[in-house]
Design a protein around this motif. Structure first.
Motif, PDB file in Angstrom:
ATOM      1  N   LEU A 112      27.550  14.881 -90.254  1.00  0.00           N
ATOM      2  CA  LEU A 112      28.591  15.264 -89.294  1.00  0.00           C
ATOM      3  C   LEU A 112      28.084  15.364 -87.871  1.00  0.00           C
ATOM      4  O   LEU A 112      28.865  15.610 -86.960  1.00  0.00           O
ATOM      5  CB  LEU A 112      29.218  16.609 -89.704  1.00  0.00           C
ATOM      6  CG  LEU A 112      29.821  16.688 -91.108  1.00  0.00           C
ATOM      7  CD1 LEU A 112      30.528  18.017 -91.305  1.00  0.00           C
ATOM      8  CD2 LEU A 112      30.779  15.531 -91.351  1.00  0.00           C
ATOM      9  N   CYS A 113      26.797  15.188 -87.674  1.00  0.00           N
ATOM     10  CA  CYS A 113      26.218  15.317 -86.334  1.00  0.00           C
ATOM     11  C   CYS A 113      25.518  14.006 -85.962  1.00  0.00           C
ATOM     12  O   CYS A 113      24.667  13.528 -86.715  1.00  0.00           O
ATOM     13  CB  CYS A 113      25.225  16.473 -86.280  1.00  0.00           C
ATOM     14  SG  CYS A 113      24.378  16.627 -84.672  1.00  0.00           S
ATOM     15  N   ALA A 114      25.888  13.458 -84.807  1.00  0.00           N
ATOM     16  CA  ALA A 114      25.274  12.216 -84.332  1.00  0.00           C
ATOM     17  C   ALA A 114      24.473  12.434 -83.062  1.00  0.00           C
ATOM     18  O   ALA A 114      24.102  11.479 -82.386  1.00  0.00           O
ATOM     19  CB  ALA A 114      26.353  11.162 -84.093  1.00  0.00           C
ATOM     20  N   GLU A 115      24.216  13.691 -82.716  1.00  0.00           N
ATOM     21  CA  GLU A 115      23.458  14.002 -81.508  1.00  0.00           C
ATOM     22  C   GLU A 115      21.971  13.869 -81.788  1.00  0.00           C
ATOM     23  O   GLU A 115      21.413  14.628 -82.598  1.00  0.00           O
ATOM     24  CB  GLU A 115      23.773  15.418 -81.030  1.00  0.00           C
ATOM     25  CG  GLU A 115      25.227  15.636 -80.665  1.00  0.00           C
ATOM     26  CD  GLU A 115      25.654  14.789 -79.481  1.00  0.00           C
ATOM     27  OE1 GLU A 115      24.792  14.484 -78.631  1.00  0.00           O
ATOM     28  OE2 GLU A 115      26.834  14.406 -79.427  1.00  0.00           O
ATOM     29  N   PRO A 116      21.288  12.913 -81.155  1.00  0.00           N
ATOM     30  CA  PRO A 116      19.860  12.713 -81.455  1.00  0.00           C
ATOM     31  C   PRO A 116      18.979  13.895 -81.071  1.00  0.00           C
ATOM     32  O   PRO A 116      17.895  14.072 -81.620  1.00  0.00           O
ATOM     33  CB  PRO A 116      19.498  11.459 -80.643  1.00  0.00           C
ATOM     34  CG  PRO A 116      20.553  11.368 -79.575  1.00  0.00           C
ATOM     35  CD  PRO A 116      21.792  11.946 -80.169  1.00  0.00           C
ATOM     36  N   PRO A 122      18.099  13.777 -85.200  1.00  0.00           N
ATOM     37  CA  PRO A 122      17.554  12.448 -84.934  1.00  0.00           C
ATOM     38  C   PRO A 122      17.822  11.484 -86.081  1.00  0.00           C
ATOM     39  O   PRO A 122      17.919  11.899 -87.243  1.00  0.00           O
ATOM     40  CB  PRO A 122      16.054  12.707 -84.759  1.00  0.00           C
ATOM     41  CG  PRO A 122      15.799  14.001 -85.441  1.00  0.00           C
ATOM     42  CD  PRO A 122      17.051  14.803 -85.290  1.00  0.00           C
ATOM     43  N   PRO A 123      17.934  10.187 -85.775  1.00  0.00           N
ATOM     44  CA  PRO A 123      18.224   9.188 -86.815  1.00  0.00           C
ATOM     45  C   PRO A 123      17.188   9.161 -87.928  1.00  0.00           C
ATOM     46  O   PRO A 123      17.518   8.795 -89.067  1.00  0.00           O
ATOM     47  CB  PRO A 123      18.232   7.861 -86.037  1.00  0.00           C
ATOM     48  CG  PRO A 123      18.487   8.249 -84.619  1.00  0.00           C
ATOM     49  CD  PRO A 123      17.867   9.596 -84.431  1.00  0.00           C
ATOM     50  N   ASP A 124      15.947   9.511 -87.612  1.00  0.00           N
ATOM     51  CA  ASP A 124      14.894   9.513 -88.631  1.00  0.00           C
ATOM     52  C   ASP A 124      14.865  10.799 -89.446  1.00  0.00           C
ATOM     53  O   ASP A 124      13.967  10.992 -90.281  1.00  0.00           O
ATOM     54  CB  ASP A 124      13.529   9.306 -87.983  1.00  0.00           C
ATOM     55  CG  ASP A 124      13.381   7.911 -87.391  1.00  0.00           C
ATOM     56  OD1 ASP A 124      14.078   7.004 -87.874  1.00  0.00           O
ATOM     57  OD2 ASP A 124      12.589   7.747 -86.444  1.00  0.00           O
ATOM     58  N   GLY A 125      15.830  11.685 -89.232  1.00  0.00           N
ATOM     59  CA  GLY A 125      15.869  12.935 -89.964  1.00  0.00           C
ATOM     60  C   GLY A 125      15.021  14.004 -89.306  1.00  0.00           C
ATOM     61  O   GLY A 125      14.200  13.735 -88.419  1.00  0.00           O
TER      62      GLY A 125
END
Length: 350
Positions: free
Chosen positions: A121-125, A129-132
């Motif tokens: 639900l969160c796309a804020e890097p 972050p995309p890598d978890g």
């Protein structure tokens, strides 16, 4: 399905929540989807299910999970999937859809894989972050607080099942044979199963069962344990419904109940485990230990798939009936269950 009425744990972040889940369940989940349900800021219910297999439709188990959680009267939920993304993502998505249908808000949806967590639900890097996000459960204050409060997190569900597995070093066969001879002598028969139990036997069986249960509870209260012969005798007497129901009416969610029926279950002959396993499951459910109740029921139903009390408790767990509905037990009725009042006679595996 586990109501969470245990000591409060301060959860301030996703990492704290991930660290808390094993203590709320009683074991570290793997290949699982977990729903943590809240009333306001307080965790009040936790439910876990296995991840569906890759070829299976995740929607039916997701709907069941959502219906059970919604039945608790909670206000919101967080969904956490544990495992590989190819299996977690469809399962979490299905649960989110199911909650949308019930109208229960999902605060967050997380995936935990190999020491990292991701939010769906969160796309804020900056925060997700995309890598978890790596996490260290031991860096959280939650495990220390849980241990201090007496909560335990076993390594996995198999370790929980091992707590109700047959004990080693028990003279099960010999003790059961001696118990059957003792029963034959009590009833004045050549063999214990020559003929059905009749009206003249009821009083003898009930008195023997009441006495055996009294001995067991007294021994436990004094810090001792039952002998193999005493376990076999109690287990044999519990196959008679009036004795089983006497024990059931005196079983609640106390630690002493869980300890007694765990001990009897682990040391009883496999043919005699239905009653102690069901009584343990009932006690664990009443104590909010749904996972323990589930593994006890698995033992009972694997050997005795039609045993009525095991099926009753299993139904309570599957429907997510909160244990507080039986506050005041045994003076209240089980929800959705009609308890027969007439006396039953005979040795039974129902």
């Amino acid at each position: 399905m586990t109501p969470s009425d245990r000591p409060r744990l301060a959860v301030r972040s996703p990492a704290d929540l991930i660290a808390a889940v094993p203590y709320l369940l009683g074991f570290h989940p793997a290949d699982s989807v977990v729903v943590v349900a809240l009333s306001g800021p307080r965790i009040t219910f936790v439910a876990r299910a296995d991840l569906p297999r890759a070829a299976d439709d995740p929607s039916p188990p997701a709907r069941h999970l959502a219906e059970v959680v919604a039945r608790q009267g909670v206000e919101s939920a967080t969904v956490i999937g544990y495992g590989a993304p190819t299996r977690v993502t469809p399962a979490v998505d299905a649960v989110r859809v199911a909650f949308a249908v019930t109208g229960l808000p999902v605060v967050d949806a997380l995936r935990v894989t190999a020491g990292r967590w991701w939010s769906y639900l969160c796309a804020e890097p900056e925060c997700c972050p995309p890598d978890g996000t790596p996490y260290d459960a031991q860096a959280s204050a939650v495990p220390a607080a849980a241990v201090f409060a007496g909560q335990v997190a076993l390594p996995d569900r198999a370790a929980l099942a091992a707590q109700v597995a047959p004990a080693s070093g028990t003279d099960t066969g010999g003790a059961t044979a001696r118990a059957e001879l003792r029963l034959a002598e009590l009833l004045g028969r050549a063999r214990p199963l020559d003929r059905p139990v009749g009206p003249s036997d009821d009083r003898l069986l009930r008195e023997a069962g009441v006495d055996a249960l009294r001995v067991a509870r007294r021994r436990q209260r004094d810090g001792g344990s039952l002998t193999d012969d005493e376990v076999a005798w109690l287990g044999l007497l519990l196959t008679y419904l009036p004795v089983r129901d006497h024990a059931w009416q005196r079983t609640d969610g106390r630690d002493a109940d869980i300890a007694l029926w765990t001990d009897v279950l682990r040391r009883a002959d496999p043919e005699l485990i239905a009653a102690p396993a069901s009584l343990l499951a009932f006690a664990a459910w009443r104590a909010g230990q749904g996972a323990l109740a589930a593994v006890a029921l698995e033992r009972a139903l694997a050997r005795h798939p039609t045993y009525s009390l095991a099926l009753t408790v299993d139904d309570l767990l599957r429907r997510g009936v909160p244990p507080e509905v039986l506050d005041g037990w045994p003076a209240v009725e089980l929800p959705g269950v009609v308890r027969r009042r007439r006396r039953r006679r005979g040795r039974t595996t129902r």
